[in-house]
Scaffold this active site. Structure first.
Site, PDB file in Angstrom:
ATOM      1  N   ASP A 272      -2.015  -0.246   5.749  1.00  0.00           N
ATOM      2  CA  ASP A 272      -2.221   0.228   7.079  1.00  0.00           C
ATOM      3  C   ASP A 272      -3.796   0.115   7.320  1.00  0.00           C
ATOM      4  OD1 ASP A 272      -2.851   2.238   5.060  1.00  0.00           O
ATOM      5  OD2 ASP A 272      -2.785   3.871   6.709  1.00  0.00           O
TER       6      ASP A 272
ATOM      7  N   GLU B 217       0.695   9.438   5.531  1.00  0.00           N
ATOM      8  CA  GLU B 217      -0.651   9.591   5.173  1.00  0.00           C
ATOM      9  C   GLU B 217      -1.081  11.181   5.337  1.00  0.00           C
ATOM     10  OE1 GLU B 217      -3.753   7.567   4.204  1.00  0.00           O
ATOM     11  OE2 GLU B 217      -4.208   9.666   4.083  1.00  0.00           O
TER      12      GLU B 217
ATOM     13  N   CYS C 101     -15.618  -1.096  -9.744  1.00  0.00           N
ATOM     14  CA  CYS C 101     -14.518  -1.625 -10.645  1.00  0.00           C
ATOM     15  C   CYS C 101     -13.780  -2.975  -9.903  1.00  0.00           C
ATOM     16  CB  CYS C 101     -13.317  -0.634 -10.639  1.00  0.00           C
ATOM     17  SG  CYS C 101     -12.495  -0.392  -9.367  1.00  0.00           S
TER      18      CYS C 101
ATOM     19  N   ASP D 147       0.645  -1.204   0.047  1.00  0.00           N
ATOM     20  CA  ASP D 147       0.170  -0.040  -0.024  1.00  0.00           C
ATOM     21  C   ASP D 147       0.915   1.236  -0.005  1.00  0.00           C
ATOM     22  OD1 ASP D 147      -2.307   1.885   0.544  1.00  0.00           O
ATOM     23  OD2 ASP D 147      -1.374   2.085   2.457  1.00  0.00           O
TER      24      ASP D 147
ATOM     25  N   SER E 117      -2.561   0.813  -4.880  1.00  0.00           N
ATOM     26  CA  SER E 117      -2.949   1.923  -4.333  1.00  0.00           C
ATOM     27  C   SER E 117      -4.431   2.369  -4.688  1.00  0.00           C
ATOM     28  CB  SER E 117      -1.974   3.216  -4.455  1.00  0.00           C
ATOM     29  OG  SER E 117      -2.432   4.189  -3.775  1.00  0.00           O
ATOM     30  N   ASN E 118      -5.416   2.427  -3.812  1.00  0.00           N
ATOM     31  CA  ASN E 118      -6.581   2.959  -4.226  1.00  0.00           C
ATOM     32  C   ASN E 118      -6.237   4.701  -4.141  1.00  0.00           C
ATOM     33  OD1 ASN E 118      -7.950   0.753  -3.975  1.00  0.00           O
ATOM     34  ND2 ASN E 118      -8.763   1.181  -2.223  1.00  0.00           N
ATOM     35  N   GLN E 119      -6.804   5.125  -5.588  1.00  0.00           N
ATOM     36  CA  GLN E 119      -6.585   6.706  -5.640  1.00  0.00           C
ATOM     37  C   GLN E 119      -7.944   7.254  -6.006  1.00  0.00           C
ATOM     38  OE1 GLN E 119      -4.027   8.845  -4.649  1.00  0.00           O
ATOM     39  NE2 GLN E 119      -3.137   6.895  -3.614  1.00  0.00           N
TER      40      GLN E 119
ATOM     41  N   HIS F 161     -10.730   4.733  -9.650  1.00  0.00           N
ATOM     42  CA  HIS F 161     -12.310   4.598  -9.602  1.00  0.00           C
ATOM     43  C   HIS F 161     -12.880   4.900  -7.949  1.00  0.00           C
ATOM     44  CE1 HIS F 161     -10.890   1.499 -12.838  1.00  0.00           C
ATOM     45  NE2 HIS F 161     -11.496   2.484 -13.367  1.00  0.00           N
TER      46      HIS F 161
ATOM     47  N   LYS G 148      -9.114  -1.982  -4.074  1.00  0.00           N
ATOM     48  CA  LYS G 148      -8.858  -2.861  -2.836  1.00  0.00           C
ATOM     49  C   LYS G 148     -10.272  -2.668  -2.024  1.00  0.00           C
ATOM     50  CE  LYS G 148      -5.124  -0.435  -1.799  1.00  0.00           C
ATOM     51  NZ  LYS G 148      -3.948  -0.078  -0.951  1.00  0.00           N
TER      52      LYS G 148
ATOM     53  N   ASP H 160      -0.136   5.233   0.878  1.00  0.00           N
ATOM     54  CA  ASP H 160      -0.324   6.084   1.663  1.00  0.00           C
ATOM     55  C   ASP H 160      -0.271   5.548   3.180  1.00  0.00           C
ATOM     56  OD1 ASP H 160      -0.222   7.933  -0.250  1.00  0.00           O
ATOM     57  OD2 ASP H 160      -2.667   7.846  -0.762  1.00  0.00           O
TER      58      ASP H 160
HETATM   59 MG   LIG Z   1      -3.141   3.166   3.251  1.00  0.00          MG
HETATM   60 ZN   LIG Z   2     -10.711   0.455 -10.172  1.00  0.00          ZN
END
Ligand SMILES: [Mg+2]
Ligand SMILES: [Zn+2]
Length: 191
Positions: free
Chosen positions: A137, A20, A108, A12, A54-56, A95, A112, A14
């Site tokens: 985290d 973070e 999507c 991961d 990473s989820n952005q 997304h 994660k 951030d």
């Molecule tokens: Mg994180």
């Molecule tokens: Zn996605």
């Protein structure tokens, strides 16, 4: 030709690799933890594939565009290279179902704990997820590990200390450790 790895470590971003800071919208705000470069270099030297996952959702929410995320990752790559470390691929999900940017506002396969980002590494690098690790985290990072039958390590940096106090039902980390360098040591003693 792309390098092949049997084992991958999915990190991961951030709160795990860098501080973070909420939605990271400028490359200048990248702030590695003091141990990050050493931790990643140790994984590189052990011959493990190291991947950022990473989820952005800031992209779907219209807070910044994908170009900014790519710039952040370029800056991270430069800083790692200066320390003799590297990340083999940077994967992120742009997304979110509640996003405001039409192109990215959807459910999507890659946000994660869904497994899409790991599947890209499997396709591109030949990774065996069952011999791999996910470090993050948040419980959703551990959920990603469970989704792909990898080992999941929760770190107490970022949101981790708070997350440790409220594990969702069914969540089970293989290890809970203070930070990324402890996670790296745990991984190296469990391969
Ligand atoms: Mg994180
Ligand atoms: Zn996605």
């Amino acid at each position: 030709m792309t390098r092949r790895f049997e084992r991958g470590v999915f990190l991961d971003r951030d709160g795990t690799i860098i501080e973070e800071v909420g939605y990271l919208d400028r490359p200048e705000r990248v702030d590695f933890f003091p141990w990050t470069i050493d931790a990643i270099r140790a994984l590189n030297r052990a011959g493990l594939g190291v991947f950022l996952v990473s989820n952005q959702s800031g992209i779907a929410r219209g807070f910044f565009d994908a170009h900014v995320v790519d710039q952040v990752h370029e800056r991270m790559a430069d800083m790692l290279q200066a320390g003799g470390a590297h990340i083999d691929a940077y994967y992120y999900c742009p997304h979110h179902p509640d996003g405001s940017v039409r192109e990215f506002a959807r459910v999507c396969e890659c946000r994660k704990p869904a497994r899409g980002l790991v599947d890209r590494a499997i396709a591109e690098f030949g990774i065996d997820p069952e011999k791999s690790f996910v470090v993050g985290d948040r419980w959703l990072d551990v959920g990603l590990a469970q989704a792909v039958h990898a080992k999941g390590v929760l770190v107490r940096t970022g949101y981790g200390e708070r997350e440790e106090q409220r594990a969702p039902k069914g969540a089970a980390a293989d290890a809970i450790v203070d930070n990324l360098v402890a996670a790296s040591s745990w991984i190296l003693s469990n391969i």
